[in-house]
Structures are given as C-alpha cells and as structure tokens.
Design a protein around this motif. Structure first.
Motif, PDB file in Angstrom:
ATOM      1  N   TYR A 255       6.815 -45.710  -8.548  1.00 40.32           N
ATOM      2  CA  TYR A 255       7.387 -46.490  -7.450  1.00 40.32           C
ATOM      3  C   TYR A 255       6.333 -47.482  -6.956  1.00 40.32           C
ATOM      4  O   TYR A 255       5.213 -47.096  -6.632  1.00 40.32           O
ATOM      5  CB  TYR A 255       7.820 -45.569  -6.300  1.00 40.32           C
ATOM      6  CG  TYR A 255       9.030 -44.754  -6.684  1.00 40.32           C
ATOM      7  CD1 TYR A 255      10.300 -45.305  -6.624  1.00 40.32           C
ATOM      8  CD2 TYR A 255       8.900 -43.455  -7.129  1.00 40.32           C
ATOM      9  CE1 TYR A 255      11.421 -44.572  -6.998  1.00 40.32           C
ATOM     10  CE2 TYR A 255      10.002 -42.712  -7.500  1.00 40.32           C
ATOM     11  CZ  TYR A 255      11.260 -43.280  -7.436  1.00 40.32           C
ATOM     12  OH  TYR A 255      12.358 -42.551  -7.819  1.00 40.32           O
TER      13      TYR A 255
ATOM     14  N   GLN B 170       7.138 -30.893  -2.480  1.00 43.17           N
ATOM     15  CA  GLN B 170       7.930 -30.614  -3.682  1.00 43.17           C
ATOM     16  C   GLN B 170       9.002 -29.574  -3.390  1.00 43.17           C
ATOM     17  O   GLN B 170      10.174 -29.756  -3.750  1.00 43.17           O
ATOM     18  CB  GLN B 170       7.020 -30.123  -4.808  1.00 43.17           C
ATOM     19  CG  GLN B 170       6.011 -31.133  -5.264  1.00 43.17           C
ATOM     20  CD  GLN B 170       4.953 -30.525  -6.160  1.00 43.17           C
ATOM     21  OE1 GLN B 170       5.119 -29.451  -6.720  1.00 43.17           O
ATOM     22  NE2 GLN B 170       3.827 -31.221  -6.303  1.00 43.17           N
TER      23      GLN B 170
ATOM     24  N   GLY C  88      -3.598 -40.072  -9.453  1.00 37.93           N
ATOM     25  CA  GLY C  88      -2.391 -39.360  -9.055  1.00 37.93           C
ATOM     26  C   GLY C  88      -2.052 -38.260 -10.032  1.00 37.93           C
ATOM     27  O   GLY C  88      -2.911 -37.791 -10.781  1.00 37.93           O
TER      28      GLY C  88
ATOM     29  N   LEU D 116       4.201 -36.587  -2.777  1.00 40.27           N
ATOM     30  CA  LEU D 116       4.858 -35.700  -3.737  1.00 40.27           C
ATOM     31  C   LEU D 116       3.856 -34.786  -4.449  1.00 40.27           C
ATOM     32  O   LEU D 116       4.243 -33.794  -5.046  1.00 40.27           O
ATOM     33  CB  LEU D 116       5.656 -36.508  -4.758  1.00 40.27           C
ATOM     34  CG  LEU D 116       6.584 -35.717  -5.666  1.00 40.27           C
ATOM     35  CD1 LEU D 116       7.584 -34.902  -4.853  1.00 40.27           C
ATOM     36  CD2 LEU D 116       7.300 -36.635  -6.631  1.00 40.27           C
ATOM     37  N   GLN D 117       2.571 -35.072  -4.337  1.00 44.77           N
ATOM     38  CA  GLN D 117       1.559 -34.205  -4.923  1.00 44.77           C
ATOM     39  C   GLN D 117       1.383 -32.907  -4.119  1.00 44.77           C
ATOM     40  O   GLN D 117       0.799 -31.951  -4.609  1.00 44.77           O
ATOM     41  CB  GLN D 117       0.220 -34.944  -5.026  1.00 44.77           C
ATOM     42  CG  GLN D 117       0.296 -36.133  -5.975  1.00 44.77           C
ATOM     43  CD  GLN D 117      -0.996 -36.902  -6.020  1.00 44.77           C
ATOM     44  OE1 GLN D 117      -1.852 -36.611  -6.842  1.00 44.77           O
ATOM     45  NE2 GLN D 117      -1.145 -37.861  -5.126  1.00 44.77           N
TER      46      GLN D 117
ATOM     47  N   LEU E  31       7.356 -38.785 -13.900  1.00 49.81           N
ATOM     48  CA  LEU E  31       7.159 -39.562 -12.690  1.00 49.81           C
ATOM     49  C   LEU E  31       5.699 -39.461 -12.292  1.00 49.81           C
ATOM     50  O   LEU E  31       5.148 -38.362 -12.180  1.00 49.81           O
ATOM     51  CB  LEU E  31       8.050 -39.044 -11.557  1.00 49.81           C
ATOM     52  CG  LEU E  31       7.846 -39.735 -10.210  1.00 49.81           C
ATOM     53  CD1 LEU E  31       8.318 -41.189 -10.276  1.00 49.81           C
ATOM     54  CD2 LEU E  31       8.574 -38.981  -9.104  1.00 49.81           C
TER      55      LEU E  31
ATOM     56  N   SER F 105       3.046 -39.806  -9.412  1.00 42.83           N
ATOM     57  CA  SER F 105       2.960 -39.809  -7.951  1.00 42.83           C
ATOM     58  C   SER F 105       1.522 -40.001  -7.518  1.00 42.83           C
ATOM     59  O   SER F 105       0.618 -39.354  -8.036  1.00 42.83           O
ATOM     60  CB  SER F 105       3.494 -38.496  -7.384  1.00 42.83           C
ATOM     61  OG  SER F 105       3.269 -38.456  -5.983  1.00 42.83           O
ATOM     62  N   TYR F 106       1.339 -40.867  -6.539  1.00 42.38           N
ATOM     63  CA  TYR F 106       0.013 -41.102  -5.970  1.00 42.38           C
ATOM     64  C   TYR F 106       0.028 -40.770  -4.479  1.00 42.38           C
ATOM     65  O   TYR F 106      -0.909 -41.075  -3.756  1.00 42.38           O
ATOM     66  CB  TYR F 106      -0.410 -42.563  -6.186  1.00 42.38           C
ATOM     67  CG  TYR F 106       0.649 -43.554  -5.778  1.00 42.38           C
ATOM     68  CD1 TYR F 106       0.744 -44.006  -4.476  1.00 42.38           C
ATOM     69  CD2 TYR F 106       1.578 -44.012  -6.712  1.00 42.38           C
ATOM     70  CE1 TYR F 106       1.731 -44.889  -4.105  1.00 42.38           C
ATOM     71  CE2 TYR F 106       2.558 -44.904  -6.349  1.00 42.38           C
ATOM     72  CZ  TYR F 106       2.634 -45.335  -5.036  1.00 42.38           C
ATOM     73  OH  TYR F 106       3.629 -46.223  -4.662  1.00 42.38           O
TER      74      TYR F 106
ATOM     75  N   THR G 118      14.961 -38.755  -5.921  1.00 42.96           N
ATOM     76  CA  THR G 118      13.735 -39.444  -5.513  1.00 42.96           C
ATOM     77  C   THR G 118      13.998 -40.932  -5.331  1.00 42.96           C
ATOM     78  O   THR G 118      13.459 -41.556  -4.414  1.00 42.96           O
ATOM     79  CB  THR G 118      12.616 -39.202  -6.552  1.00 42.96           C
ATOM     80  OG1 THR G 118      12.461 -37.787  -6.725  1.00 42.96           O
ATOM     81  CG2 THR G 118      11.291 -39.778  -6.093  1.00 42.96           C
TER      82      THR G 118
ATOM     83  N   ARG H 136      11.404 -48.544  -8.660  1.00 44.49           N
ATOM     84  CA  ARG H 136      10.815 -47.751  -9.737  1.00 44.49           C
ATOM     85  C   ARG H 136      10.738 -48.582 -11.010  1.00 44.49           C
ATOM     86  O   ARG H 136      11.712 -49.217 -11.404  1.00 44.49           O
ATOM     87  CB  ARG H 136      11.677 -46.505  -9.946  1.00 44.49           C
ATOM     88  CG  ARG H 136      11.257 -45.646 -11.090  1.00 44.49           C
ATOM     89  CD  ARG H 136      11.980 -44.318 -11.115  1.00 44.49           C
ATOM     90  NE  ARG H 136      13.417 -44.339 -11.016  1.00 44.49           N
ATOM     91  CZ  ARG H 136      14.243 -44.282 -12.060  1.00 44.49           C
ATOM     92  NH1 ARG H 136      13.786 -44.216 -13.283  1.00 44.49           N
ATOM     93  NH2 ARG H 136      15.551 -44.261 -11.865  1.00 44.49           N
TER      94      ARG H 136
ATOM     95  N   HIS I 283      13.291 -43.409  -1.873  1.00 46.70           N
ATOM     96  CA  HIS I 283      12.510 -44.654  -1.874  1.00 46.70           C
ATOM     97  C   HIS I 283      13.368 -45.903  -1.707  1.00 46.70           C
ATOM     98  O   HIS I 283      12.828 -47.005  -1.662  1.00 46.70           O
ATOM     99  CB  HIS I 283      11.712 -44.768  -3.173  1.00 46.70           C
ATOM    100  CG  HIS I 283      10.598 -43.774  -3.296  1.00 46.70           C
ATOM    101  ND1 HIS I 283       9.866 -43.324  -2.249  1.00 46.70           N
ATOM    102  CD2 HIS I 283      10.094 -43.123  -4.370  1.00 46.70           C
ATOM    103  CE1 HIS I 283       8.962 -42.459  -2.654  1.00 46.70           C
ATOM    104  NE2 HIS I 283       9.088 -42.309  -3.937  1.00 46.70           N
TER     105      HIS I 283
END
Length: 95
Positions: free
Chosen positions: A93, A16, A56, A10-11, A4, A6-7, A69, A79, A73
């Motif tokens: 996403y 997390q 990301g 979630l980073q 996945l 992530s941008y 996840t 996605r 969303h």
C-alpha cells in the motif's frame, strides 16, 4: 496465497488478531527505492533512490483477507505489486 508487504501496524500480532482473527505468518524484507512519508496520510512514496529502504514484513494472506485489507486502506492508500529486496513480488500500500 497473495503476499502483502507491511511496514506499519499490521506487523503487530494484536492488530493481526483484531483484523483477521489469527496471527499471520511473515518474514522480514524491505522495500527499496521508497521512503516513509509522515504526513497527514502516513505511507510510503517512491524516491527512485536505491539507497532508500523501508523495512517491514511480508505476510501470506488469503484473497478474502487481502480484500478486507483493501477496505481498511480505501481512500487513503492504493495497493500495487512491487519487487522487494529479497526479489519476491508482493502487494504494497502506497500513498
């Protein structure tokens, strides 16, 4: 394990842990041909401009974590599987 990209939030390791009960393993990457969209529903949109890039992190998730996840969303983003700057394919996403 599914990958996945992530941008966003979630980073953050705290996000997390709150969502998955653990910190995820990840590595930096970028999504080319897309740009961040700051609107009612933040996300990324395709631009078809190679110079556009969204930085990301790519994370390894379990199938159950990916499904959870999706629920986060739902109704906001969908996605899709895309190729990243590194050449790996990961779920992203998009708006």
């Amino acid at each position: 394990m599914p990958l996945l990209f992530s941008y966003g939030t979630l980073q953050d390791p705290a996000v997390q842990r709150a969502n998955f009960g653990r910190e995820l393993e990840g590595r930096a990457d970028a999504l080319t041909g897309y740009a961040r969209q700051e609107a009612e529903t933040p996300g990324v949109v395709e631009t078809d401009v190679d110079a556009d890039e969204v930085p990301g992190t790519v994370f390894d998730l379990t199938e159950d974590e990916l499904a959870a996840t999706d629920k986060r969303h739902a109704g906001v983003q969908h996605r899709i599987l895309l190729s990243l700057a590194s050449g790996v394919r990961a779920w992203v996403y998009v708006s």
